[in-house]
Scaffold this active site. Structure first.
Site, PDB file in Angstrom:
ATOM      1  N   HIS A  77      88.898  53.155 -32.418  1.00 40.04           N
ATOM      2  CA  HIS A  77      88.033  52.388 -33.096  1.00 40.04           C
ATOM      3  C   HIS A  77      87.348  53.613 -33.730  1.00 40.04           C
ATOM      4  O   HIS A  77      86.607  54.561 -33.409  1.00 40.04           O
ATOM      5  CB  HIS A  77      87.006  51.472 -32.185  1.00 40.04           C
ATOM      6  N   TYR A 206      77.919  44.226 -32.292  1.00 41.02           N
ATOM      7  CA  TYR A 206      76.583  44.081 -31.718  1.00 41.02           C
ATOM      8  C   TYR A 206      75.858  43.303 -32.203  1.00 41.02           C
ATOM      9  O   TYR A 206      75.685  43.553 -33.633  1.00 41.02           O
ATOM     10  CB  TYR A 206      76.030  45.635 -31.529  1.00 41.02           C
ATOM     11  N   PRO A 298      74.389  48.794 -20.096  1.00 45.24           N
ATOM     12  CA  PRO A 298      75.562  48.877 -20.866  1.00 45.24           C
ATOM     13  C   PRO A 298      75.709  49.045 -22.287  1.00 45.24           C
ATOM     14  O   PRO A 298      76.700  49.153 -22.917  1.00 45.24           O
ATOM     15  CB  PRO A 298      76.354  47.771 -20.146  1.00 45.24           C
ATOM     16  N   LYS A 302      77.754  53.798 -22.269  1.00 41.55           N
ATOM     17  CA  LYS A 302      77.467  55.357 -21.488  1.00 41.55           C
ATOM     18  C   LYS A 302      77.802  55.473 -20.049  1.00 41.55           C
ATOM     19  O   LYS A 302      78.193  56.583 -19.492  1.00 41.55           O
ATOM     20  CB  LYS A 302      76.019  55.716 -21.675  1.00 41.55           C
ATOM     21  N   TYR A 390      76.836  57.312 -30.020  1.00 35.26           N
ATOM     22  CA  TYR A 390      77.862  56.404 -29.504  1.00 35.26           C
ATOM     23  C   TYR A 390      79.113  57.003 -29.260  1.00 35.26           C
ATOM     24  O   TYR A 390      79.723  56.802 -28.396  1.00 35.26           O
ATOM     25  CB  TYR A 390      78.062  55.261 -30.581  1.00 35.26           C
TER      26      TYR A 390
END
Length: 396
Positions: A77, A206, A298, A302, A390
Site C-alpha cells: 500500500h 482511518y 493498534p 506497530k 507509519y
C-alpha cells in the site's frame, strides 16, 4: 515419571512472531534454540492478529529468506486515508517517504516462520504446560515444563528469551522491584470483525466520526478486516451482525461514491486499548521481547513490527554473547530497543488521541481533533511526519 533434561544455548518461551523469528535468526547465526508454546500449532497459525508490515519488517524478512509467499501474496500500500468531515484525505506514504507498508496477516508470517524452522529441523514444542523459569539470578537459567505427551522436561540454557506476550510467565518471573512499569488504559476498545468480502477501498481508511472511530482494513483481496470503537466493557453478544454492518456504514459514510461491501463474518471480538512499557527489557540472562515488554494501541499498526525490531537487536546481542563472549550488545539491548519502543508508543498514542471519541459531550476535545486532522492533511510537514512513522523508521 522421570524428568527429561536437555541442554540448549537459547530457550525461547512463545511461538509468536517474536519467538519464531528470533529462533530463525539464531539458526542463521549457527546458534541452536528450542521454542516452547502453550497453544497448538493449528491455533497459532490461525489466530487473527495484526496485518500491517512496515517497510523495515518486510526488508528484514526478505533478507533472512522468509518472504517468498509474502512477496507473492502480500499487498503493498502506497497511501492511506484519513476520513473525517465526510471526506477522504489521502496520505501519500510512498510519495512522502519513498517507502510503503504491506498488508500481510500476522498469522501468515507465523505460518512462514514455522515452515522455515521445521524445514531446518528446528525444535518447536507445541501444547506444553506448566512452564516455569528457574535460576534466573545466575548464568545458567533453566526452564521446566510438561510436554504435549504429559512428560516432565527441563531445558538448561545459557539464555532465556521471554517472547510469551503480555500475559506470559517470563516477565512475572523477574524479582519484584527490578522492573518499572509504565501504562495507560484508554476509555474505549475496538470491536473487530473479519468478513468474507472484498475490501471496499483500495487502501486503509482511518475514520474520525462523531459516533466513534472506525477502521477499514483488509487481509487479502477476499477478506476485509474492520473495526469499531466501542466501550471497554462491551458485550459482544450485543453486537449481532446486522448491528455491526449498520454502524460501520454510518461511520464510514462519505460524500461521493463509496459502497461498504458486506459479507459473512468469520471472526468477531473486542480488543481493549492500552499502552504498556516495562524497563528494563532484561534481567541478567532473561531477555523480554515483543508484547512481553510492551503493548501499543493498534491504531498505529506497530505491535508486531516492534516485536520484529526487538528480536533483530536481540539476535545480534546473543550472537555476540554466545559466539564471541562479548557482553556489550546484551548490556545495551534494553536501551537500544526502548528508543524505538517509546517512539512507537508516542505515535500510537497520537494517532489514537486524534481519531477516537473521548466523551459524548466533550466538544472542546473534538474541535482539537478536527484541527489536528485538518492540519495533518494540508501540511506537507505534518503529513510526512505521519507517513514516516507509519511506514516504519529505519532500524539503524
Amino acid at each position: 515419571m522421570r524428568t527429561s533434561v536437555g541442554r540448549v544455548p537459547v530457550g525461547i518461551v512463545g511461538a509468536g512472531p517474536a519467538g519464531l523469528l528470533l529462533s530463525h535468526l539464531l539458526h542463521l547465526a549457527g546458534i541452536e534454540s528450542v521454542v516452547l508454546e502453550a497453544r497448538s500449532r493449528e491455533y497459532v497459525e490461525r489466530r487473527v492478529r495484526a496485518g500491517v508490515l512496515e517497510q523495515p519488517t518486510v526488508d528484514l524478512l526478505r533478507e533472512v529468506g522468509i518472504a517468498e509467499r509474502l512477496d507473492r501474496e502480500g499487498m503493498p500500500h502506497h497511501g492511506l486515508s484519513l476520513r473525517f468531515d465526510a471526506a477522504d484525505h489521502r496520505i501519500a506514504l510512498t510519495e512522502l517517504t519513498g517507502r510503503c507498508i504491506t498488508v500481510y496477516g500476522q498469522q501468515e508470517v507465523v505460518k512462514d516462520l514455522i515452515a522455515a524452522r521445521l524445514a531446518a529441523d528446528g525444535r518447536i514444542e507445541f501444547e506444553v504446560t506448566g512452564v516455569a523459569l528457574h535460576d534466573i539470578d545466575g548464568d545458567a537459567p533453566r526452564i521446566s515444563y510438561v510436554d504435549a505427551a504429559g512428560r516432565p522436561a527441563e531445558l538448561r540454557c545459557d539464555v532465556v528469551a521471554g517472547c510469551d506476550g503480555f500475559h506470559g510467565i517470563c516477565r512475572p518471573s523477574i524479582p519484584a522491584g527490578v522492573l518499572t512499569e509504565y501504562q495507560h488504559t484508554y476509555p474505549f476498545a475496538w470491536l473487530g470483525i473479519l468478513a468474507k468480502t472484498p475490501p471496499s477501498h483500495a487502501e486503509l481508511i482511518y475514520t474520525h466520526h462523531e459516533r466513534g472511530f472506525a477502521l477499514h482494513s483488509m487481509r487479502s483481496p477476499e477478506l476485509t478486516r474492520l473495526y469499531l470503537q466501542v466501550d471497554p466493557d462491551e458485550d459482544i453478544a450485543d453486537w449481532p451482525d446486522e448491528r455491526v454492518w449498520a454502524e460501520l456504514a454510518a461511520r464510514l459514510a462519505v460524500d461521493g461514491e463509496f459502497t461498504l461491501h458486506e459479507g459473512p463474518l468469520l471472526d468477531k471480538g473486542v480488543t481493549p486499548m492500552r499502552s504498556f512499557v516495562v524497563e528494563p527489557m532484561r534481567y541478567r540472562r532473561l531477555f523480554l521481547a515483543g508484547d512481553a515488554a510492551h503493548i501499543v494501541p493498534p491504531t498505529g499498526a506497530k505491535g508486531m513490527n516492534l516485536a520484529v525490531a526487538d528480536v533483530r537487536v536481540l539476535a545480534r546481542a546473543l550472537t555476540a554473547l554466545l559466539k564471541e563472549n562479548r557482553t556489550d550488545l546484551a548490556e545495551s539491548y534494553s536501551d537500544t530497543c526502548l528508543r524505538r519502543v517509546w517512539r512507537a508508543e508516542h505515535f500510537s498514542w497520537w494517532m489514537t488521541s486524534m481519531l477516537h471519541r473521548f466523551g459524548e459531550h466533550d466538544a472542546f476535545q473534538r474541535r482539537l481533533q478536527l484541527s489536528q486532522l485538518r492540519y495533518t492533511v494540508t501540511s506537507t510537514a505534518a503529513a510526512t511526519s505521519l507517513a514516516e512513522n507509519y511506514v516504519g523508521l529505519p532500524f539503524d
